[in-house]
Design an enzyme around this catalytic site. Structure first.
Site, PDB file in Angstrom:
ATOM      1  N   LYS A 193       9.075   2.296   2.958  1.00  0.00           N
ATOM      2  CA  LYS A 193       7.728   2.182   2.247  1.00  0.00           C
ATOM      3  C   LYS A 193       7.510   0.536   2.463  1.00  0.00           C
ATOM      4  CE  LYS A 193       5.824   1.755  -2.720  1.00  0.00           C
ATOM      5  NZ  LYS A 193       5.661   2.767  -4.198  1.00  0.00           N
ATOM      6  N   ARG A 234       2.884   6.925  -0.846  1.00  0.00           N
ATOM      7  CA  ARG A 234       2.521   7.698  -0.721  1.00  0.00           C
ATOM      8  C   ARG A 234       1.099   8.758  -0.078  1.00  0.00           C
ATOM      9  NH1 ARG A 234       2.158  11.428  -6.330  1.00  0.00           N
ATOM     10  NH2 ARG A 234       3.488  10.086  -6.892  1.00  0.00           N
ATOM     11  N   LYS A 241      -1.012  -1.702 -13.476  1.00  0.00           N
ATOM     12  CA  LYS A 241       0.612  -0.773 -13.871  1.00  0.00           C
ATOM     13  C   LYS A 241       0.531  -2.344 -15.501  1.00  0.00           C
ATOM     14  CE  LYS A 241       3.425  -0.051 -10.494  1.00  0.00           C
ATOM     15  NZ  LYS A 241       3.203   1.147 -10.997  1.00  0.00           N
ATOM     16  N   GLU A 280       0.421   5.360  -4.639  1.00  0.00           N
ATOM     17  CA  GLU A 280      -0.279   4.407  -2.976  1.00  0.00           C
ATOM     18  C   GLU A 280       0.707   4.847  -2.005  1.00  0.00           C
ATOM     19  OE1 GLU A 280       0.959   2.964  -6.051  1.00  0.00           O
ATOM     20  OE2 GLU A 280       2.904   1.578  -4.639  1.00  0.00           O
ATOM     21  N   ASP A 330      -2.576   3.852  -8.470  1.00  0.00           N
ATOM     22  CA  ASP A 330      -1.383   3.905  -8.692  1.00  0.00           C
ATOM     23  C   ASP A 330      -0.167   4.556  -7.582  1.00  0.00           C
ATOM     24  OD1 ASP A 330       1.012   1.731  -9.509  1.00  0.00           O
ATOM     25  OD2 ASP A 330       1.500   2.714 -11.458  1.00  0.00           O
ATOM     26  N   ASP A 381       8.868  -3.111  -4.297  1.00  0.00           N
ATOM     27  CA  ASP A 381       8.140  -2.186  -3.922  1.00  0.00           C
ATOM     28  C   ASP A 381       8.059  -1.763  -1.838  1.00  0.00           C
ATOM     29  OD1 ASP A 381       7.754   0.183  -5.144  1.00  0.00           O
ATOM     30  OD2 ASP A 381       5.561  -0.011  -4.667  1.00  0.00           O
TER      31      ASP A 381
HETATM   32  N1  BES Z   1       6.172   1.934  -7.007  1.00  0.00           N
HETATM   33  C1  BES Z   1       6.076   2.643  -7.727  1.00  0.00           C
HETATM   34  C2  BES Z   1       7.003   3.439  -7.962  1.00  0.00           C
HETATM   35  C3  BES Z   1       8.072   2.910  -8.849  1.00  0.00           C
HETATM   36  C4  BES Z   1       8.262   2.789 -10.340  1.00  0.00           C
HETATM   37  C5  BES Z   1       9.128   1.775  -8.279  1.00  0.00           C
HETATM   38  C6  BES Z   1       9.550   2.229 -11.211  1.00  0.00           C
HETATM   39  C7  BES Z   1       9.866   1.685  -8.223  1.00  0.00           C
HETATM   40  C8  BES Z   1      10.626   0.843 -10.165  1.00  0.00           C
HETATM   41  C9  BES Z   1       5.061   3.545  -7.324  1.00  0.00           C
HETATM   42  O1  BES Z   1       4.118   3.083  -6.897  1.00  0.00           O
HETATM   43  C10 BES Z   1       4.254   4.307  -8.745  1.00  0.00           C
HETATM   44  O2  BES Z   1       3.407   3.203  -9.232  1.00  0.00           O
HETATM   45  N2  BES Z   1       4.543   5.220  -9.052  1.00  0.00           N
HETATM   46  C11 BES Z   1       3.365   5.871 -10.541  1.00  0.00           C
HETATM   47  C12 BES Z   1       3.404   7.454  -9.806  1.00  0.00           C
HETATM   48  C13 BES Z   1       1.768   8.166 -10.916  1.00  0.00           C
HETATM   49  C14 BES Z   1       1.092   6.787 -10.693  1.00  0.00           C
HETATM   50  C15 BES Z   1       1.751   9.382 -10.064  1.00  0.00           C
HETATM   51  C16 BES Z   1       4.689   6.686 -10.929  1.00  0.00           C
HETATM   52  O3  BES Z   1       6.065   6.913 -11.346  1.00  0.00           O
HETATM   53  O4  BES Z   1       4.390   6.050 -12.474  1.00  0.00           O
HETATM   54 ZN    ZN Z   2       4.796   1.444  -5.409  1.00  0.00          ZN
HETATM   55 MG    MG Z   3       2.426   2.454  -7.590  1.00  0.00          MG
END
Ligand code: BES
Ligand code: ZN
Ligand code: MG
Length: 463
Positions: A233, A320, A245, A318, A316, A256
């Site tokens: 990723k 996937r 966020k 993104e 957010d 990320d």
């Molecule tokens: N990059 C984040 C996941 C993440 C969170 C990585 C904390 C490292 C530390 C990912 O893109 C994300 O924002 N995921 C969201 C998904 C949600 C919107 C379903 C999340 O985990 O809050």
């Molecule tokens: Zn992310």
């Molecule tokens: Mg995200």
């Protein structure tokens, strides 16, 4: 830090080991550390003594190896890292590792030494102290060389992942990929990505002024009996996009692209390790997730490379979306196995903390193999379920699926989402959201990137 192989014990600090309940190989250490001061030798603990000219070395550092019957490669790495941290603390410049009874763990010892030596001081005016020269005696020369290659790959990964987003842009990742020797590398720009019908990935990239770069590196040696694609990723910054966020969650989102950094580290080591009769692809769909004026929006419907449509439930989620297109691309390469590594879900972090990475996939044997390889590589991986019920929350009224659903079981929901874009190939997904980047020091790792995945994937593809 320069690594040497030498039996010469005339040095500044002679580093020796002690197992619990046993003596050391050194009379001075036995007299002072063991007999007079009762130094037990618990794993990672240290005892320092001056030799006052009694032996050629100025000082002896005794490092605890714990219980002999519990000792393994992972403990070797830990002990070596702690020894180097101690050497740095006393501002030593030269040292020799002269360990007894562990000659099979040279690779792990070098990896540990490098982990203990690592710091990210590029942006500091006052630089950190480092060991100048570390010699290894009593180890196999080839193990030392291999350890150095692994350790340098981890350095590269950690350095890239630690960089601010301002520096480590998609263009920069592409440049780094191109500079790795011995690979066949192709960088696709925005127009070419469009032509490949990567509608999900492109949508994520749209809100940023930084152009996306799709990176495909290939290592091939001999007549490939096995073909593997590794995907990382590569979100160079994840602001969340329109579903922005909060500040506290955004702060570390330069990390990320840790999956991408891992793949760059792994690919950088291949031409040095030269595994035979194998083809290894390194794939990164690099971009930023930003809320710029062209940003994709909640409610948009995207079409991935395989034709499946996705309703954007949350911008957010993104990672996937970028991985969906990368997985389609990898599936089309007709490889035997695909592995993706991604800082994918906060939910994985909630489940496993910063201790273990989450593992999912479509092939139980391959999942077990990866978890076992991780265990032997000093990393902790843990399987999470991929029950098809997790797909229920991703049902959409207007498209084939949504990109997010329920808050609960979020790591598994992301896993089943990715599965929709994998076809006719064995696949394992590694969620490193909690393990790739530490907000405070943990074990032998300092604040920041850990280089998670490098050791496991390198051991996996070279075994
Ligand atoms: N990059 C984040 C996941 C993440 C969170 C990585 C904390 C490292 C530390 C990912 O893109 C994300 O924002 N995921 C969201 C998904 C949600 C919107 C379903 C999340 O985990 O809050
Ligand atoms: Zn992310
Ligand atoms: Mg995200």
């Amino acid at each position: 830090m320069e690594i040497k192989i030498s039996q010469d014990l005339d040095t500044e600090v002679l580093v020796i080991n002690k197992f619990e309940g046993e003596k050391t190989s050194q009379e001075l250490a036995n007299t002072y550390a063991v007999e007079k001061d009762n130094f037990e030798g618990k794993l990672g603990t240290t005892y320092l003594l001056h030799t006052y000219g009694k032996i050629p070395a100025d000082k002896i550092l005794v490092i605890g190896f714990g219980k002999k019957e519990e000792f393994d490669g992972t403990k070797m790495t830990e002990a070596a890292a702690k020894a180097v941290k101690k050497l740095k603390q006393i501002k030593a410049k030269k040292a020799v590792f002269n360990f007894d009874g562990v000659s099979q763990y040279g690779k792990e010892a070098v990896i540990g030494a490098y982990i203990g030596d690592y710091s990210f001081d590029k942006y500091k005016t006052e630089k950190d102290t480092h060991l100048e020269e570390l010699s290894f005696s009593n180890f196999d020369e080839n193990d030392i060389k291999e350890g150095k290659i692994f350790a340098e790959a981890m350095y590269l990964t950690r350095n890239i992942a630690n960089e601010p987003a301002e520096y480590a842009t998609p263009t920069k990742l592409a440049e780094i990929a191109t500079q790795i020797e011995g690979l066949d590398t192709k960088i696709y720009d925005k127009e070419e990505i469009k032509k490949m019908n990567m509608g999900a990935y492109l949508a994520v990239a749209r809100g940023s002024a930084e152009p996306p770069k799709f990176i495909h590196m290939k290592y091939s040696n001999g007549n490939p009996k096995k073909r593997i694609a590794l995907i990382g990723k590569g979100l160079c910054f994840d602001s969340g996009g329109m579903d922005l966020k909060p500040a506290s969650s955004m702060l570390t989102m330069r990390d990320d692209m840790s999956g991408a950094a891992c793949i760059l580290g792994v690919m950088s080591a291949l031409n040095k390790l030269k595994p035979q009769n194998i083809e290894i692809h390194g794939i990164i769909a690099a971009c930023e997730n930003m809320p710029g004026q062209n940003a994709y929006k909640p409610g948009d419907i995207l079409t991935a490379k395989n034709g499946k449509t996705i309703e954007v439930d949350n911008t957010d989620a993104e990672g996937r979306l970028t991985l969906a297109d990368a997985l389609c691309y990898a599936s089309e390469l007709k490889v035997d196995e695909v592995i993706d590594i991604a800082t994918l879900t906060g939910a994985c972090m909630v489940a496993l903390g910063s201790v273990a990475s989450g593992v999912m996939g479509n092939d139980e044997d391959m999942i077990k193999d990866i978890i076992k390889t991780a265990q032997n590589s000093g990393e902790k991986y843990w399987q999470l379920p991929m029950f098809e019920e997790y797909m229920n929350s991703l049902k959409s009224d207007i498209a084939d699926m949504k990109n997010t659903g329920s808050r609960y079981g979020g790591a598994s929901a992301a896993g089943v989402f990715l599965k929709e874009f994998v076809s006719n190939v064995k696949w394992v997904h590694i969620d490193v959201a909690g393990t790739a980047f530490l907000e405070k020091p943990q074990g032998i790792f300092i604040y920041g990137s850990t280089g998670v995945g490098v050791r496991t994937l390198l051991n996996y593809v070279t075994k």
